[in-house]
Structures are given as C-alpha cells and as structure tokens.
Design an enzyme around this catalytic site. Structure first.
Site, mmCIF file in Angstrom:
data_model
loop_
_atom_site.group_PDB
_atom_site.id
_atom_site.type_symbol
_atom_site.label_atom_id
_atom_site.label_comp_id
_atom_site.label_asym_id
_atom_site.label_seq_id
_atom_site.Cartn_x
_atom_site.Cartn_y
_atom_site.Cartn_z
ATOM 1 N N GLU A 99 5.991 -2.307 13.926
ATOM 2 C CA GLU A 99 7.247 -1.583 14.066
ATOM 3 C C GLU A 99 7.045 -0.075 14.000
ATOM 4 O O GLU A 99 6.095 0.411 13.410
ATOM 5 C CB GLU A 99 8.266 -2.045 13.030
ATOM 6 C CG GLU A 99 7.773 -2.180 11.630
ATOM 7 C CD GLU A 99 8.779 -2.935 10.767
ATOM 8 O OE1 GLU A 99 9.632 -2.257 10.200
ATOM 9 O OE2 GLU A 99 8.711 -4.169 10.668
ATOM 10 N N CYS A 112 7.697 7.625 13.685
ATOM 11 C CA CYS A 112 6.902 7.099 12.574
ATOM 12 C C CYS A 112 6.175 5.860 13.077
ATOM 13 O O CYS A 112 6.807 4.922 13.556
ATOM 14 C CB CYS A 112 7.824 6.751 11.410
ATOM 15 S SG CYS A 112 6.994 5.899 10.062
ATOM 16 N N CYS A 119 -0.959 -4.947 5.692
ATOM 17 C CA CYS A 119 -1.620 -3.965 4.834
ATOM 18 C C CYS A 119 -2.231 -4.706 3.656
ATOM 19 O O CYS A 119 -1.730 -5.737 3.247
ATOM 20 C CB CYS A 119 -0.580 -2.956 4.324
ATOM 21 S SG CYS A 119 -1.267 -1.610 3.328
ATOM 22 N N CYS A 123 1.066 -2.430 -2.682
ATOM 23 C CA CYS A 123 2.070 -1.686 -3.459
ATOM 24 C C CYS A 123 3.270 -2.595 -3.744
ATOM 25 O O CYS A 123 3.769 -3.280 -2.860
ATOM 26 C CB CYS A 123 2.509 -0.423 -2.726
ATOM 27 S SG CYS A 123 1.144 0.716 -2.440
ATOM 28 N N CYS A 126 6.687 -2.479 -1.639
ATOM 29 C CA CYS A 126 6.586 -2.343 -0.180
ATOM 30 C C CYS A 126 6.573 -3.698 0.520
ATOM 31 O O CYS A 126 5.878 -4.623 0.084
ATOM 32 C CB CYS A 126 5.315 -1.557 0.155
ATOM 33 S SG CYS A 126 5.090 -1.314 1.922
ATOM 34 N N CYS A 340 9.394 0.313 5.630
ATOM 35 C CA CYS A 340 8.168 -0.236 6.216
ATOM 36 C C CYS A 340 8.117 -1.748 6.170
ATOM 37 O O CYS A 340 8.225 -2.342 5.116
ATOM 38 C CB CYS A 340 6.952 0.249 5.426
ATOM 39 S SG CYS A 340 6.880 1.986 5.192
HETATM 40 N N1 SAH Z 1 0.010 3.371 3.318
HETATM 41 C C1 SAH Z 1 0.542 4.692 3.431
HETATM 42 C C2 SAH Z 1 1.639 4.848 4.466
HETATM 43 C C3 SAH Z 1 2.696 3.799 4.581
HETATM 44 S S1 SAH Z 1 4.073 3.772 3.526
HETATM 45 C C4 SAH Z 1 1.000 5.189 2.097
HETATM 46 O O1 SAH Z 1 0.911 4.451 1.124
HETATM 47 O O2 SAH Z 1 1.383 6.339 1.997
HETATM 48 C C5 SAH Z 1 5.005 5.255 3.719
HETATM 49 C C6 SAH Z 1 5.703 5.651 2.415
HETATM 50 O O3 SAH Z 1 6.812 4.787 2.113
HETATM 51 C C7 SAH Z 1 4.770 5.568 1.211
HETATM 52 O O4 SAH Z 1 5.007 6.666 0.377
HETATM 53 C C8 SAH Z 1 5.218 4.281 0.563
HETATM 54 O O5 SAH Z 1 4.806 4.230 -0.762
HETATM 55 C C9 SAH Z 1 6.703 4.333 0.785
HETATM 56 N N2 SAH Z 1 7.414 3.055 0.665
HETATM 57 C C10 SAH Z 1 7.011 1.812 1.010
HETATM 58 N N3 SAH Z 1 7.959 0.908 0.744
HETATM 59 C C11 SAH Z 1 8.998 1.589 0.244
HETATM 60 C C12 SAH Z 1 10.286 1.216 -0.232
HETATM 61 N N4 SAH Z 1 10.687 -0.047 -0.235
HETATM 62 N N5 SAH Z 1 11.094 2.196 -0.678
HETATM 63 C C13 SAH Z 1 10.684 3.486 -0.678
HETATM 64 N N6 SAH Z 1 9.508 3.900 -0.246
HETATM 65 C C14 SAH Z 1 8.656 2.961 0.200
#
Ligand code: SAH
Length: 354
Positions: A99, A112, A119, A123, A126, A340
């Site tokens: 996406e 974006c 991944c 986290c 996420c 994401c």
């Molecule tokens: N892997 C990379 C880029 C992808 S995520 C990274 O970790 O930076 C892009 C951003 O969105 C990151 O800061 C991630 O921690 C955040 N993110 C992911 N899921 C989220 C959510 N449910 N709410 C808020 N931020 C989120």
C-alpha cells in the site's frame, strides 16, 4: 509472461542508466536505445512496452518476451472524505500486495511508499508487522508506487516519504538504488531534500547511510525516551540502546548537515506524561532534532489507545518550553485505514472470507 521473473532488483526497471546500457549492449542494441527506454520507464512513466513508440517494434517484442516490465496494478483506491488523501493498494508482479498513500500539502503532493511486503521488526503498535516479513521490494517496485500514483492522479509528486510498510534500512541496497534513481536527473528528478526515510533505528545502517552523504531527511521512530519503555514498544530496542542511537544520529547530522526528525507516537498512559516530555527534550535538544508527534493510530489487533487531546497539547507545550522544534502530525486519511499495513490487512481478510 513466458520466463520467470528475475530476482528482486534484477528486472529492467531496477537498472540504472549505465546498467541498462550494458544489458541492451548484450542484446546487440545501441547505447542510445538505453536512453530512450530509460526515458519511457522513468520519466514518461510508461505502463507497457507498447507505449514506447520510438522503439522499433522488433525490439519491443523482444523486451516483452525477455524482460517483463514491472508495472504495479491498482487493486483498490480509497479517497478520504475528510482531506482528499488517497490510499492505494497495488499488486506486485508476483501478486503480493503493498500500500501507498498520496497526500496533498500546500508545498506539493507527497507520496508515502512501502519498502517491504510485511515487516520483521515487530513494533507492538504497528499493523504491518503482524504477519511478519514476506519479502524485500525491488528498486522498481518502490519507484513504481510513485510512478503509478503520478500517472493516476495526473499531478506531479514533489515529496516522497519512505514511511509505509517495511523497514527501509532492512532492505538497504535496494533502498539506496531507489534513492539514486528517484533523484537522478534522468528520472523524476525529485530533490534529495524532498525525500524522507524513516527507520526504527538499525544503528549500523544509520552509519552506512551517513557515509552516502545524501541530502535526504532521516526520521527516527523513537516513541520512547528511555530504553525500558522503548523495549516494551519496539523489539529493535533490545539490540540497540537509545544512547547508541543518539550517537549514530549525531554522526549522521555531522556527516550530512541534515537534522534528524524524531517520530514519537503518543499512546495513552504509556509514553505521554510530562516526565516523558522532559526526557524526550533532553534527547532532542543536543541534536537540534525536530520532533513529530503522532497520535497513535489504533490498530484493532493491538489495543493501544490514543492519548487525549489535552495530553497531546500539554506534551507539545512542554517540548516547546524546552526550546524543541515540534509539530503534531496531521492525521490524514483517518477514515481510510491510514496507518501502515491496515488496508492490505483488511483486503487479505476480506479475500479469505470470500
Ligand atoms: N519501519 C520504519 C518505517 C515505517 S512506519 C520505521 O519504523 O520508522 C512509519 C512510522 O509510523 C513509524 O514511526 C512507525 O513507528 C509509525 N507507526 C506505525 N504504526 C503506527 C500506528 N498504529 N500509530 C502511529 N504510528 C504508527
């Protein structure tokens, strides 16, 4: 289709102009053909060899047979009724799904993109990581998210953020090639300063990237100001301490002159206290980092709750009082599975149900 697609990164659209010249040379073609072909793929954003009308029909037929052109296929498009943000779900040549998001800002249109299918960083908040890593994206597959969106919206893309699904520094070589081709004068020629790469903080790769001396912005997903808290949210924090991360960021800044952005997703009762803001200020201050606060986007499998409006405002205030440059991320596309990995996940679940 004919033969098997090459391994990710070897397809014709993932080749630099120099590499493309070599490949065409091996096919017995003149170097100027490489220039024409590169122009069609990376500037005119052609969706098929058929469109490349200044190439001889025989060459087009040969390419069609030997060099399948990576063109992503739009599976879904959702437009936010609130802010016009568009979310696209694309199928890759092997039918994996990624996406991408298109956002309109005063300073231009921003896309974006995803850097991996799934991944493996894990986290906790996420959605992209719930099914683990499927595979890395080829340079062509990162580029074509932008190409298809520019072709579909018929509006120029001026900013790119690598902040979709995946960890870009976990797909380092393909990411670098993508960055070079995206900013190359023979392609879309997007300014390096208009590109942001976001990482969860793979320390050795931050040093590598600093050595490339690019003018891109590095965004670090910090999300907590102590190792103890960060480890609860992000498994990568078991590997690298915040101290090591800050050293790497300082090095990046020193080598490139580019300030780091800290991303900080605010989760109610987890990382949004006044003490958290104080500790974050102590990290951001010495690096003159910009802090981007993100009200956490609730993912139903995860159970984290967004901080209250008042708590967010108080958090921002505290940072500002400490002289930190801080913004609250506008929540674009809330009504269209903006976070994401949410759209892909929903699509796969609906497909399963039939
Ligand atoms: N892997 C990379 C880029 C992808 S995520 C990274 O970790 O930076 C892009 C951003 O969105 C990151 O800061 C991630 O921690 C955040 N993110 C992911 N899921 C989220 C959510 N449910 N709410 C808020 N931020 C989120």
């Amino acid at each position: 289709m004919g033969e098997m697609t090459r391994t990710a990164g070897e397809d014709i659209k993932s080749l630099t102009l120099e590499e493309l010249k070599e490949r065409l040379d091996r096919m017995g073609e003149k170097p100027f053909r490489a220039g024409q072909l590169y122009d069609w793929m990376h500037r005119k954003l052609a969706g098929s060899y058929g469109e490349m009308t200044n190439l001889p029909a025989s060459l087009r037929a040969l390419l069609q047979e030997k060099e399948p052109l990576t063109v992503l296929e739009k599976k879904r498009e959702q437009t936010s009724g609130i802010d016009g943000t568009k979310k696209f779900l694309f199928a890759l040549p092997d039918q994996n799904l990624v996406e991408s998001v298109w956002m309109r800002y005063q300073h231009g249109n921003s896309v974006c993109i995803s850097s991996q299918v799934g991944c493996r960083m894990g986290c906790r908040f996420c959605a992209s990581t719930l099914g683990g890593l499927e595979r890395n994206l080829a340079p062509s597959e990162m580029l074509d998210q932008i190409y298809r969106i520019q072709a579909l919206t018929k509006e120029r893309v001026s900013n790119v953020v690598v902040m979709g699904s995946g960890e870009p520094l976990d797909n380092y070589d393909n990411l670098l090639k993508f960055l070079h081709m995206l900013t190359d004068e023979n392609g879309l020629h997007i300014s390096q300063r208009s590109v942001t790469v976001s990482t969860c903080g793979i320390v050795p790769r931050i040093y590598d990237l600093a050595g490339e001396k690019l003018q891109i912005t590095l965004a670090l997903s910090l999300h907590a100001a102590t190792d103890e808290k960060r480890r609860k949210l992000m498994p990568i924090a078991q590997r690298y301490s915040i101290r090591e991360l800050m050293e790497a960021c300082a090095y990046y800044f020193e080598q490139t002159g580019r300030r780091i952005t800290f991303e900080y997703s605010l989760v109610k009762d987890v990382n949004d206290s006044s003490e958290d803001a104080q500790k974050l200020s102590a990290l951001a201050g010495p690096l003159s980092s910009h802090v981007n606060l993100i009200p956490v986007n609730p993912v139903k499998e995860r159970g984290f709750v967004q901080s209250e409006r008042l708590a967010i405002a108080a958090f921002k205030n505290k940072l500002e009082k400490n002289g930190i440059n801080v913004t609250i991320r506008r929540e674009l596309g809330r009504d269209i599975d903006g976070a994401c990995g949410q759209l892909r996940r929903r699509h796969l679940q609906e497909e399963k149900k039939g």
